[in-house]
Structures are given as structure tokens and as C-alpha cells.
Motif scaffolding. Structure first.
Motif, PDB file in Angstrom:
ATOM      1  N   MET A   1     -21.100  18.782 -14.552  1.00 51.91           N
ATOM      2  CA  MET A   1     -20.194  17.762 -15.173  1.00 51.91           C
ATOM      3  C   MET A   1     -18.619  17.973 -14.743  1.00 51.91           C
ATOM      4  SD  MET A   1     -20.372  15.291 -17.481  1.00 51.91           S
ATOM      5  CE  MET A   1     -19.440  14.591 -18.714  1.00 51.91           C
ATOM      6  N   TYR A   2     -17.737  16.884 -14.902  1.00 49.73           N
ATOM      7  CA  TYR A   2     -16.429  17.141 -14.457  1.00 49.73           C
ATOM      8  C   TYR A   2     -15.620  16.913 -15.530  1.00 49.73           C
ATOM      9  CZ  TYR A   2     -18.256  12.516 -13.800  1.00 49.73           C
ATOM     10  OH  TYR A   2     -18.768  11.282 -13.850  1.00 49.73           O
ATOM     11  N   THR A   3     -14.426  17.256 -15.572  1.00 50.55           N
ATOM     12  CA  THR A   3     -13.253  17.068 -16.518  1.00 50.55           C
ATOM     13  C   THR A   3     -12.560  15.692 -16.362  1.00 50.55           C
ATOM     14  OG1 THR A   3     -11.600  18.150 -15.310  1.00 50.55           O
ATOM     15  CG2 THR A   3     -12.939  19.500 -16.680  1.00 50.55           C
ATOM     16  N   ALA A   4     -11.778  15.311 -17.193  1.00 50.27           N
ATOM     17  CA  ALA A   4     -11.004  14.287 -17.043  1.00 50.27           C
ATOM     18  C   ALA A   4      -9.869  14.414 -15.948  1.00 50.27           C
ATOM     19  CB  ALA A   4     -10.203  13.679 -18.378  1.00 50.27           C
ATOM     20  N   ASP A   5      -9.210  15.516 -15.827  1.00 48.33           N
ATOM     21  CA  ASP A   5      -8.305  15.900 -14.672  1.00 48.33           C
ATOM     22  C   ASP A   5      -8.956  15.905 -13.321  1.00 48.33           C
ATOM     23  OD1 ASP A   5      -6.179  15.994 -16.776  1.00 48.33           O
ATOM     24  OD2 ASP A   5      -6.423  18.186 -16.641  1.00 48.33           O
ATOM     25  N   GLN A   6     -10.160  16.223 -13.375  1.00 49.94           N
ATOM     26  CA  GLN A   6     -11.055  16.370 -12.145  1.00 49.94           C
ATOM     27  C   GLN A   6     -11.106  14.732 -11.458  1.00 49.94           C
ATOM     28  OE1 GLN A   6     -13.947  18.701 -13.285  1.00 49.94           O
ATOM     29  NE2 GLN A   6     -13.518  20.433 -11.913  1.00 49.94           N
ATOM     30  N   LEU A   7     -11.518  13.880 -12.562  1.00 48.30           N
ATOM     31  CA  LEU A   7     -11.965  12.560 -12.301  1.00 48.30           C
ATOM     32  C   LEU A   7     -10.704  11.642 -11.756  1.00 48.30           C
ATOM     33  CD1 LEU A   7     -13.726  10.240 -12.050  1.00 48.30           C
ATOM     34  CD2 LEU A   7     -13.729   9.875 -14.322  1.00 48.30           C
ATOM     35  N   CYS A   8      -9.567  12.048 -12.415  1.00 50.69           N
ATOM     36  CA  CYS A   8      -8.217  11.297 -12.415  1.00 50.69           C
ATOM     37  C   CYS A   8      -7.787  11.634 -11.230  1.00 50.69           C
ATOM     38  CB  CYS A   8      -7.129  11.819 -13.482  1.00 50.69           C
ATOM     39  SG  CYS A   8      -5.661  11.091 -13.344  1.00 50.69           S
ATOM     40  N   GLU A   9      -7.826  13.167 -10.809  1.00 51.54           N
ATOM     41  CA  GLU A   9      -7.452  13.728  -9.318  1.00 51.54           C
ATOM     42  C   GLU A   9      -8.313  13.054  -8.160  1.00 51.54           C
ATOM     43  OE1 GLU A   9      -4.848  15.169  -8.186  1.00 51.54           O
ATOM     44  OE2 GLU A   9      -3.983  15.559 -10.329  1.00 51.54           O
ATOM     45  N   LYS A  10      -9.668  12.869  -8.319  1.00 59.82           N
ATOM     46  CA  LYS A  10     -10.350  11.957  -7.477  1.00 59.82           C
ATOM     47  C   LYS A  10     -10.075  10.650  -7.176  1.00 59.82           C
ATOM     48  CE  LYS A  10     -13.309  13.655  -5.390  1.00 59.82           C
ATOM     49  NZ  LYS A  10     -13.632  14.032  -3.867  1.00 59.82           N
ATOM     50  N   ILE A  11      -9.580   9.892  -8.360  1.00 58.25           N
ATOM     51  CA  ILE A  11      -9.341   8.582  -8.204  1.00 58.25           C
ATOM     52  C   ILE A  11      -8.112   8.571  -7.585  1.00 58.25           C
ATOM     53  CG2 ILE A  11      -8.516   6.380  -9.570  1.00 58.25           C
ATOM     54  CD1 ILE A  11     -10.478   7.433 -11.776  1.00 58.25           C
ATOM     55  N   ILE A  12      -7.118   9.206  -7.557  1.00 61.18           N
ATOM     56  CA  ILE A  12      -5.880   9.379  -7.005  1.00 61.18           C
ATOM     57  C   ILE A  12      -6.122   9.440  -5.517  1.00 61.18           C
ATOM     58  CG2 ILE A  12      -3.650  10.459  -6.638  1.00 61.18           C
ATOM     59  CD1 ILE A  12      -3.643   8.582  -9.112  1.00 61.18           C
TER      60      ILE A  12
ATOM     61  N   PHE B   1     -13.079   0.484 -18.367  1.00 56.99           N
ATOM     62  CA  PHE B   1     -14.293   1.352 -18.751  1.00 56.99           C
ATOM     63  C   PHE B   1     -14.860   1.971 -17.360  1.00 56.99           C
ATOM     64  CE2 PHE B   1     -14.060  -0.192 -22.957  1.00 56.99           C
ATOM     65  CZ  PHE B   1     -14.018   0.945 -23.663  1.00 56.99           C
ATOM     66  N   LEU B   2     -15.031   2.962 -17.071  1.00 60.93           N
ATOM     67  CA  LEU B   2     -15.646   3.388 -15.889  1.00 60.93           C
ATOM     68  C   LEU B   2     -17.017   4.042 -16.136  1.00 60.93           C
ATOM     69  CD1 LEU B   2     -15.404   3.658 -12.552  1.00 60.93           C
ATOM     70  CD2 LEU B   2     -14.435   6.072 -13.058  1.00 60.93           C
ATOM     71  N   GLU B   3     -18.078   3.131 -15.894  1.00 54.56           N
ATOM     72  CA  GLU B   3     -19.492   3.708 -16.202  1.00 54.56           C
ATOM     73  C   GLU B   3     -19.912   5.099 -15.597  1.00 54.56           C
ATOM     74  OE1 GLU B   3     -21.311   2.163 -18.702  1.00 54.56           O
ATOM     75  OE2 GLU B   3     -19.816   0.677 -18.804  1.00 54.56           O
ATOM     76  N   ALA B   4     -20.696   5.976 -16.108  1.00 54.96           N
ATOM     77  CA  ALA B   4     -21.102   7.323 -15.662  1.00 54.96           C
ATOM     78  C   ALA B   4     -21.468   7.208 -14.316  1.00 54.96           C
ATOM     79  CB  ALA B   4     -22.081   7.928 -16.577  1.00 54.96           C
ATOM     80  N   MET B   5     -22.210   6.016 -13.717  1.00 56.70           N
ATOM     81  CA  MET B   5     -22.737   6.121 -12.443  1.00 56.70           C
ATOM     82  C   MET B   5     -21.573   5.887 -11.356  1.00 56.70           C
ATOM     83  SD  MET B   5     -25.687   3.201 -10.806  1.00 56.70           S
ATOM     84  CE  MET B   5     -26.449   3.381 -12.273  1.00 56.70           C
ATOM     85  N   ASP B   6     -20.592   4.942 -11.807  1.00 58.29           N
ATOM     86  CA  ASP B   6     -19.546   4.604 -11.047  1.00 58.29           C
ATOM     87  C   ASP B   6     -18.619   5.989 -11.022  1.00 58.29           C
ATOM     88  OD1 ASP B   6     -18.972   2.577  -9.555  1.00 58.29           O
ATOM     89  OD2 ASP B   6     -17.792   1.284 -11.278  1.00 58.29           O
ATOM     90  N   ALA B   7     -18.575   6.608 -12.251  1.00 60.55           N
ATOM     91  CA  ALA B   7     -17.646   7.921 -12.138  1.00 60.55           C
ATOM     92  C   ALA B   7     -18.639   9.116 -11.071  1.00 60.55           C
ATOM     93  CB  ALA B   7     -17.549   8.528 -13.381  1.00 60.55           C
ATOM     94  N   GLU B   8     -19.617   8.983 -11.305  1.00 61.24           N
ATOM     95  CA  GLU B   8     -20.405  10.195 -10.359  1.00 61.24           C
ATOM     96  C   GLU B   8     -20.128   9.726  -8.707  1.00 61.24           C
ATOM     97  OE1 GLU B   8     -22.245  12.907 -10.399  1.00 61.24           O
ATOM     98  OE2 GLU B   8     -21.857  12.786 -12.611  1.00 61.24           O
ATOM     99  N   SER B   9     -20.051   8.377  -8.633  1.00 57.35           N
ATOM    100  CA  SER B   9     -19.843   7.844  -7.196  1.00 57.35           C
ATOM    101  C   SER B   9     -18.564   8.207  -6.700  1.00 57.35           C
ATOM    102  CB  SER B   9     -20.071   6.188  -6.990  1.00 57.35           C
ATOM    103  OG  SER B   9     -19.748   5.801  -5.814  1.00 57.35           O
ATOM    104  N   CYS B  10     -17.630   8.136  -7.663  1.00 60.63           N
ATOM    105  CA  CYS B  10     -15.998   8.521  -7.492  1.00 60.63           C
ATOM    106  C   CYS B  10     -16.271  10.004  -7.156  1.00 60.63           C
ATOM    107  CB  CYS B  10     -15.160   8.293  -8.410  1.00 60.63           C
ATOM    108  SG  CYS B  10     -14.682   6.500  -8.830  1.00 60.63           S
ATOM    109  N   MET B  11     -16.952  10.929  -7.847  1.00 61.43           N
ATOM    110  CA  MET B  11     -16.540  12.195  -7.699  1.00 61.43           C
ATOM    111  C   MET B  11     -17.336  12.645  -6.311  1.00 61.43           C
ATOM    112  SD  MET B  11     -14.882  13.354 -10.069  1.00 61.43           S
ATOM    113  CE  MET B  11     -14.938  15.206  -9.999  1.00 61.43           C
ATOM    114  N   GLU B  12     -18.603  11.751  -5.843  1.00 66.07           N
ATOM    115  CA  GLU B  12     -19.054  12.141  -4.605  1.00 66.07           C
ATOM    116  C   GLU B  12     -18.263  11.639  -3.450  1.00 66.07           C
ATOM    117  OE1 GLU B  12     -22.521  10.247  -4.932  1.00 66.07           O
ATOM    118  OE2 GLU B  12     -23.474  11.749  -6.593  1.00 66.07           O
ATOM    119  N   GLY B  13     -16.860  11.160  -3.863  1.00 61.67           N
ATOM    120  CA  GLY B  13     -16.049  10.853  -2.594  1.00 61.67           C
ATOM    121  C   GLY B  13     -16.271   9.382  -2.122  1.00 61.67           C
ATOM    122  N   LYS B  14     -17.074   8.731  -2.938  1.00 61.82           N
ATOM    123  CA  LYS B  14     -17.153   7.184  -2.558  1.00 61.82           C
ATOM    124  C   LYS B  14     -16.117   6.190  -3.100  1.00 61.82           C
ATOM    125  CE  LYS B  14     -22.296   8.188  -1.926  1.00 61.82           C
ATOM    126  NZ  LYS B  14     -23.304   8.214  -2.739  1.00 61.82           N
TER     127      LYS B  14
END
Length: 84
Positions: free
Chosen positions: A1-12, A50-63
Motif C-alpha cells: 500500500m502507498y500513502t496519499a503523498d506517495q501517489l501525489c508525488e508519482k502523479i507529479i 476519482f482515481l480508481e484503485a487499478m488506475d492508482a496502481e498503474s500510476c504507482m508502477e510508473g505507467k
């Protein structure tokens, strides 16, 4: 699992021209919808997505975050249209 800050940084990192975490972009987990809420702000324009969990996972994987990317593109178009 990841935090909101980690997801935000990945989106940026994927979309570096959309802003700065905590200022132009913020991310919160919405327990009701069981998805991430991405808040974007640029000038007078705001967007909540709204970013669905699958989309968030994709983001976190660098996609690319496909659904979010489409929203960002639309927001850019609105901003550019206002600048003329």
C-alpha cells in the motif's frame, strides 16, 4: 500500500507540468467511493477526479494514469482557451 503523498508525488513525476503537491495537486482516499480523489487547481480552474484503485496502481508502477491524463488534458484545453 502507498500513502496519499506517495501517489501525489508519482502523479507529479508523470505529469510534471500540472503543479506542486499540496498546492496545485492534492490526493485523498475517499472511503465512501473506495477510490482516490485527486484535486487539481490551476489559476481559477479546479478539477476533482476519482482515481480508481487499478488506475492508482498503474500510476504507482510508473505507467500513465489514463483516466486522470484525459482529465488533465481537458483542463489544459480549458486553461489555454481562456488565455486568448
Amino acid at each position: 500500500m502507498y500513502t496519499a503523498d506517495q501517489l501525489c508525488e508519482k502523479i507529479i513525476s508523470i505529469y510534471p507540468d500540472i503543479g506542486i503537491c499540496g498546492i496545485d495537486v492534492s490526493v485523498d482516499y475517499n472511503t465512501t467511493e473506495k477510490s482516490w480523489m485527486v484535486h487539481l487547481k490551476k489559476g481559477s480552474h479546479t478539477l476533482d477526479h476519482f482515481l480508481e484503485a487499478m488506475d492508482a496502481e498503474s500510476c504507482m508502477e510508473g505507467k500513465k494514469c489514463i483516466a486522470l491524463g484525459l482529465e488533465i488534458a481537458q483542463m489544459r484545453k480549458n486553461i489555454e482557451g481562456e488565455q486568448f
